[in-house]
Design an enzyme around this catalytic site. Structure first.
Site, PDB file in Angstrom:
ATOM      1  CB  THR A  60      75.893  36.284 -46.794  1.00  0.00           C
ATOM      2  OG1 THR A  60      74.661  35.647 -47.184  1.00  0.00           O
ATOM      3  CG2 THR A  60      76.094  37.533 -47.632  1.00  0.00           C
ATOM      4  CG  ASP A  91      77.563  28.580 -47.378  1.00  0.00           C
ATOM      5  OD1 ASP A  91      76.913  27.534 -47.546  1.00  0.00           O
ATOM      6  OD2 ASP A  91      78.793  28.613 -47.214  1.00  0.00           O
ATOM      7  CE  LYS A  93      78.451  24.744 -45.869  1.00  0.00           C
ATOM      8  NZ  LYS A  93      78.804  26.187 -45.724  1.00  0.00           N
TER       9      LYS A  93
END
EC number: 4.1.1.23
Length: 264
Positions: A60, A91, A93
């Site tokens: 997601t 996701d 990051k």
């Protein structure tokens, strides 16, 4: 590159998250991760329910969901994960100092540490990012959590290569239990030092070679043969004119056959 089976790796893996994921991959005969970038909870849940039988992992970008709420989005998502036996990867990051990512992971609107089995981070700020995220997970939930480091990207002109990639691998070595692997285009080694990293690869397509925004696609056979354990597929599953059920089974079958070939 590991030629051991998912089941064999699950039995020995130090991370409960990685072990659970490897086991369910073996049970469902799938190494497919669906990347579903849609704008509403309704679209997300509908697609997840359709693709659930074919996937081991849902990826997601939860901040894209315009009507997000814990009760309205996360709770039904977790119910679908239980129904179809897949895990959830947000996701996110992360790319900040340890204290900041600790708060970003556990707090705010999304409270990611509460519901995502796996998240990911860039190595650009150093090993403190791993420490901060692990602390947040431990302070937020009793459920096991795992972290992927971004070693390589699939976009044209990416700066994540060479010394940067190697530096990210060194950061991953600082925590064997919490860091379960990498977002990468190939095997990242480590087995001779006792690491069994999961490699998840985006930019996988059976039809297209890229898009107008710099995405570059590689075939399923290509990524699995160079060390990928999980193929991440997005628009190939649900873009206009595609039937998610048909594409879900198509990619599941292609990924599994490539894995079986690698293990022979």
């Amino acid at each position: 590159m590991s030629v051991a089976t998912y089941q064999e790796r699950a039995a020995k893996h130090p991370s409960p998250v990685a072990s659970k994921l490897l086991n369910l991959m073996h049970e469902k005969k799938t190494n497919l991760c669906a990347s579903l970038d849609v704008n509403t909870t309704e679209e997300l849940l509908k697609l997840v329910d359709t693709l659930g039988p074919y996937i081991c992992l849902l990826k997601t970008h939860i901040d894209i969901i315009s009507d997000f709420s814990i009760d309205g989005t996360v709770k039904p998502l977790k119910e679908l994960a239980k129904k179809h036996n897949f895990m959830i990867f947000e996701d996110r990051k992360f790319a900040d100092i340890g204290n900041t990512v600790k708060l970003q992971y556990s707090s705010g609107v999304y409270r990611i540490a509460e519901w995502a089995d796996i998240t990911n981070a860039h190595g650009v700020t150093g090993a403190g990012i791993v420490t901060g995220l692990k602390q947040a997970a431990q302070e937020t939930t009793n459920e096991p959590r795992g972290l992927l480091m971004l070693a390589e990207l699939s976009s044209k002109g990416s700066l994540a290569h060479g010394e940067y990639t190697q530096g990210t691998v060194e950061i991953a070595k600082t925590d064997k239990d919490f860091v379960i692997g990498f977002i990468a285009q190939r095997d990242m080694g480590g087995r001779e030092e006792g690491y069994d990293w999961l490699i998840m690869t985006p930019g996988v397509g059976l039809d297209d070679k890229g898009d107008a925004l710099g995405q570059q696609y590689r075939t399923v056979d290509e990524v699995v043969s160079t060390g990928s354990d999980i193929i991440i597929v997005g628009r190939g599953l649900f873009a206009k004119g595609r039937d998610p059920r048909v594409e879900g089974e198509r990619y599941r079958k292609a990924g599994w056959e490539a894995y079986e070939k690698r293990c022979q």
